[in-house]
Design an enzyme around this catalytic site. Structure first.
Site, mmCIF file in Angstrom:
data_model
loop_
_atom_site.group_PDB
_atom_site.id
_atom_site.type_symbol
_atom_site.label_atom_id
_atom_site.label_comp_id
_atom_site.label_asym_id
_atom_site.label_seq_id
_atom_site.Cartn_x
_atom_site.Cartn_y
_atom_site.Cartn_z
ATOM 1 N N ASP A 67 -22.608 29.961 71.071
ATOM 2 C CA ASP A 67 -22.512 31.412 71.180
ATOM 3 C C ASP A 67 -23.217 32.138 70.037
ATOM 4 O O ASP A 67 -23.628 31.524 69.040
ATOM 5 C CB ASP A 67 -21.033 31.852 71.245
ATOM 6 C CG ASP A 67 -20.120 31.017 70.331
ATOM 7 O OD1 ASP A 67 -20.621 30.487 69.317
ATOM 8 O OD2 ASP A 67 -18.931 30.900 70.641
ATOM 9 N N ASN A 136 -6.224 32.392 70.155
ATOM 10 C CA ASN A 136 -5.767 32.775 71.498
ATOM 11 C C ASN A 136 -6.136 31.716 72.540
ATOM 12 O O ASN A 136 -6.085 31.970 73.742
ATOM 13 C CB ASN A 136 -6.345 34.140 71.889
ATOM 14 C CG ASN A 136 -7.868 34.122 72.017
ATOM 15 O OD1 ASN A 136 -8.504 33.087 71.798
ATOM 16 N ND2 ASN A 136 -8.460 35.248 72.368
ATOM 17 N N HIS A 138 -9.126 30.335 73.036
ATOM 18 C CA HIS A 138 -10.490 30.357 73.600
ATOM 19 C C HIS A 138 -11.307 29.149 73.147
ATOM 20 O O HIS A 138 -11.070 28.586 72.074
ATOM 21 C CB HIS A 138 -11.218 31.679 73.285
ATOM 22 C CG HIS A 138 -11.656 31.873 71.864
ATOM 23 N ND1 HIS A 138 -11.809 33.126 71.299
ATOM 24 C CD2 HIS A 138 -11.993 30.995 70.880
ATOM 25 C CE1 HIS A 138 -12.218 32.993 70.052
ATOM 26 N NE2 HIS A 138 -12.338 31.717 69.767
ATOM 27 N N GLU A 143 -12.846 34.203 76.356
ATOM 28 C CA GLU A 143 -11.567 34.823 76.031
ATOM 29 C C GLU A 143 -10.605 34.699 77.215
ATOM 30 O O GLU A 143 -11.027 34.322 78.318
ATOM 31 C CB GLU A 143 -11.811 36.300 75.682
ATOM 32 C CG GLU A 143 -12.752 36.506 74.489
ATOM 33 C CD GLU A 143 -12.133 36.114 73.145
ATOM 34 O OE1 GLU A 143 -11.304 35.188 73.082
ATOM 35 O OE2 GLU A 143 -12.510 36.740 72.135
HETATM 36 C C1 F6R Z 1 -17.701 29.361 67.470
HETATM 37 C C2 F6R Z 1 -16.814 29.327 68.614
HETATM 38 C C3 F6R Z 1 -15.386 29.736 68.523
HETATM 39 C C4 F6R Z 1 -14.660 29.107 67.335
HETATM 40 C C5 F6R Z 1 -13.197 29.553 67.288
HETATM 41 C C6 F6R Z 1 -12.502 29.012 66.058
HETATM 42 O O1 F6R Z 1 -18.997 28.921 67.827
HETATM 43 O O2 F6R Z 1 -17.262 28.985 69.657
HETATM 44 O O3 F6R Z 1 -14.717 29.385 69.704
HETATM 45 O O4 F6R Z 1 -14.726 27.707 67.449
HETATM 46 O O5 F6R Z 1 -13.132 30.933 67.295
HETATM 47 O O6 F6R Z 1 -13.077 29.558 64.921
HETATM 48 P P1 F6R Z 1 -12.704 29.011 63.448
HETATM 49 O O7 F6R Z 1 -13.205 27.614 63.402
HETATM 50 O O8 F6R Z 1 -13.434 29.908 62.502
HETATM 51 O O9 F6R Z 1 -11.225 29.091 63.356
#
Ligand code: F6R
Length: 261
Positions: A67, A136, A138, A143
């Protein structure tokens, strides 16, 4: 799904790096799916070490990131382009022409997302996809209520995600509210998936993803349907798992065909 409860973040990062290294030694031209955020930093650090000290070769690897924030150009210090170059790509011998991170500044996002999907297919599909998990539930920026068959597209970030990611920006208002993200359907086509989760803030999401019903409300729960997914959680992230003893029992007794004594 295989659930592996690790003692700590370091053990989790090393186990995931060993999995990537094993793949690259068997298939040097493998296609990797990569994530950003705090979670995979230890994995990247360990892969850089394996490259520098043990000659792990990335020269034939192709990569696709999950992403990117809409509106941030690749030079922006909070863009995922910048993150990947700073934390991983510039330290290894990957061919930058084989690196793909979704564009946050496309003129035509519809066309760009179609191209990204097509490019993954042309490269033979993703061999190993690395994932983190949002508080959450995801995966990537899928989301709650994202279709479990969704493809690469623009998503509006949930308030919770904006709150969680505000720590990286000077002001909360600076966090973009849209992102280009691979879909759940795109991720599910990876041949192998490894999800990493650490810290107590992820415990609720981990429990829902692993032991809850498969639901678009927790997009990580779709991984229950994947044929080859390893879900790593450190002690704190695993705190909400009710079957934890069983997962550790399986780890201690790897499945094998029973033999008659
Ligand atoms: C990032 C991504 C997100 C993160 C998630 C956890 O490329 O795809 O899904 O993996 O938001 O983020 P952290 O590791 O910062 O807690």
């Amino acid at each position: 799904m295989e659930v592996v409860v690790c003692r700590d973040y370091q053990e989790m990062s090393k186990s995931a790096a060993a999995m990537v290294a094993q793949l690259l030694r068997r298939k040097p031209h493998a296609v990797l799916g990569l994530a950003t955020g705090s979670t995979p930093l230890g994995l990247y650090k360990e892969l850089i070490r394996l490259h520098k000290q043990e000659g792990l070769d990335f020269s034939q690897v192709t990569s696709f990131n999950l992403d990117e924030y809409v509106g941030l150009d690749p030079q922006h210090d909070q863009s995922y382009h910048y993150f990947m170059h700073e934390n991983f790509f510039r330290h290894i011998n990957i061919n930058l022409r084989q690196v793909h991170v979704p564009s946050g500044t496309a003129k035509d996002y519809g066309a760009f997302c179609q191209w990204y999907e097509q490019r993954i297919k042309e490269c033979g599909g993703i061999d190993l996809q690395v994932l983190g998990i949002g508080s959450n539930g995801h995966i990537a920026f899928n989301e709650p209520l994202s279709s479990l068959q969704s493809r690469t597209r623009i998503k509006t970030l949930a308030r919770q995600t904006i709150e969680d990611n505000a720590r990286f920006f000077a002001r909360r208002e600076d966090v973009p509210i849209f992102a280009v993200t691979m879909g759940v359907g795109t991720i599910m086509e990876a041949r192998r998936i490894v999800l990493l989760a650490n810290g107590g803030a992820k415990a609720k999401a981990v429990a829902a993803a692993v032991e809850g019903p498969v639901s678009a409300m927790i997009t990580a729960s779709a991984l229950q349907m994947h044929p080859d997914c390893t879900f790593y959680a450190d002690d704190d992230a695993a705190a909400g798992l009710t079957m934890r003893d069983y997962y550790q029992w399986i780890q201690a007794h790897p499945p094998a065909a029973p033999t008659i004594q």
